[in-house]
Design a protein around this motif. Structure first.
Motif, short mmCIF file in Angstrom:
data_model
loop_
_atom_site.label_atom_id
_atom_site.label_comp_id
_atom_site.label_asym_id
_atom_site.label_seq_id
_atom_site.Cartn_x
_atom_site.Cartn_y
_atom_site.Cartn_z
N ARG A 121 -19.86 33.75 73.15
CA ARG A 121 -20.40 33.44 72.03
C ARG A 121 -21.70 32.94 71.74
O ARG A 121 -22.41 33.01 70.86
N LEU A 124 -24.36 35.63 71.76
CA LEU A 124 -24.28 36.28 70.60
C LEU A 124 -25.00 35.49 69.53
O LEU A 124 -26.06 35.89 68.75
N TRP A 125 -24.82 34.19 69.74
CA TRP A 125 -25.67 33.37 68.64
C TRP A 125 -27.17 33.38 68.70
O TRP A 125 -27.74 33.12 67.91
N SER A 126 -27.27 33.27 70.01
CA SER A 126 -28.74 33.12 70.36
C SER A 126 -29.48 34.37 69.95
O SER A 126 -30.70 34.37 69.40
N LYS A 127 -28.88 35.57 70.00
CA LYS A 127 -29.46 36.96 69.47
C LYS A 127 -29.65 36.85 67.89
O LYS A 127 -30.42 37.21 67.64
N LYS A 128 -28.57 36.27 67.42
CA LYS A 128 -28.70 36.29 66.00
C LYS A 128 -29.91 35.22 65.45
O LYS A 128 -30.47 35.80 64.36
N ILE A 129 -29.90 34.20 65.88
CA ILE A 129 -30.97 33.16 65.75
C ILE A 129 -32.23 33.80 65.92
O ILE A 129 -33.33 33.74 65.19
N ARG A 130 -32.38 34.51 67.01
CA ARG A 130 -33.62 35.39 67.45
C ARG A 130 -34.05 36.27 66.47
O ARG A 130 -35.22 36.24 65.94
N LEU A 131 -32.97 37.07 65.89
CA LEU A 131 -33.30 38.16 64.97
C LEU A 131 -33.61 37.60 63.63
O LEU A 131 -34.75 37.92 62.96
N ALA A 132 -32.84 36.35 63.13
CA ALA A 132 -33.24 35.57 61.62
C ALA A 132 -34.94 35.03 61.85
O ALA A 132 -35.54 35.42 61.05
#
Length: 155
Positions: A121, A124-132
């Motif tokens: 989890r 996945l959150w770190s990937k979402k933050i990097r994309l944002a």
């Protein structure tokens, strides 16, 4: 990888409890010897001494050895005439690294960081933050400057 002249391993480092393939192209291979044996042991006192006949190939004499849990891997070579290649009486000695187990997580097992699900989890959150962050850096300046145009579909 070549670690010593005429001795090659199929890996960049020797790790305990793994197999390593050794290729030897030293004086016995160059002199056309028919049989070559690797004589080996582990640690400064040569524990678990063994000798294995190496297979002759176009790339040299080859053998696969299991590396025991010890600090060094010691070996030398012998041909069928009982002549030795022992690195001028110093033997060939290489350090064996400990196996890295810190990052292995078994399913259902918890670690100091939490369970496997928590690790996944957080990843996945770190990937979402990097994309944002990437999108903000890329598109926000265009929005402010007015250079951002939406594509209008033509019907």
């Amino acid at each position: 990888m070549e670690l010593v002249k005429n001795i090659f391993f199929n890996t960049d480092k020797l790790v305990e409890n793994t197999n390593v393939k050794i290729s030897y192209t030293g004086k016995f291979f160059q002199n056309g010897s028919e049989e070559v044996f690797i004589h080996y042991g582990f640690g400064s006192d040569w524990k678990n001494v063994n000798e294995v006949k190496m297979e002759k190939t176009e790339l040299g004499f080859q053998s696969e050895i299991f590396l025991a849990e010890c600090e060094t891997f010691n070996f030398c070579f012998r041909d069928n005439n009982n002549e030795w290649d022992n690195n001028d009486n110093n033997n060939y000695i290489f350090n064996i690294e400990k196996k890295q187990n810190e990052l292995l997580v078994l399913e259902g097992e918890t670690t100091a960081l939490g369970s496997v699900k928590k690790l996944r989890r957080s990843y996945l959150w770190s990937k979402k933050i990097r994309l944002a962050v990437y999108k903000i850096i890329t598109y926000f300046p265009k929005l402010l400057s007015g250079n951002y145009k939406r594509k209008i579909s033509e019907n």
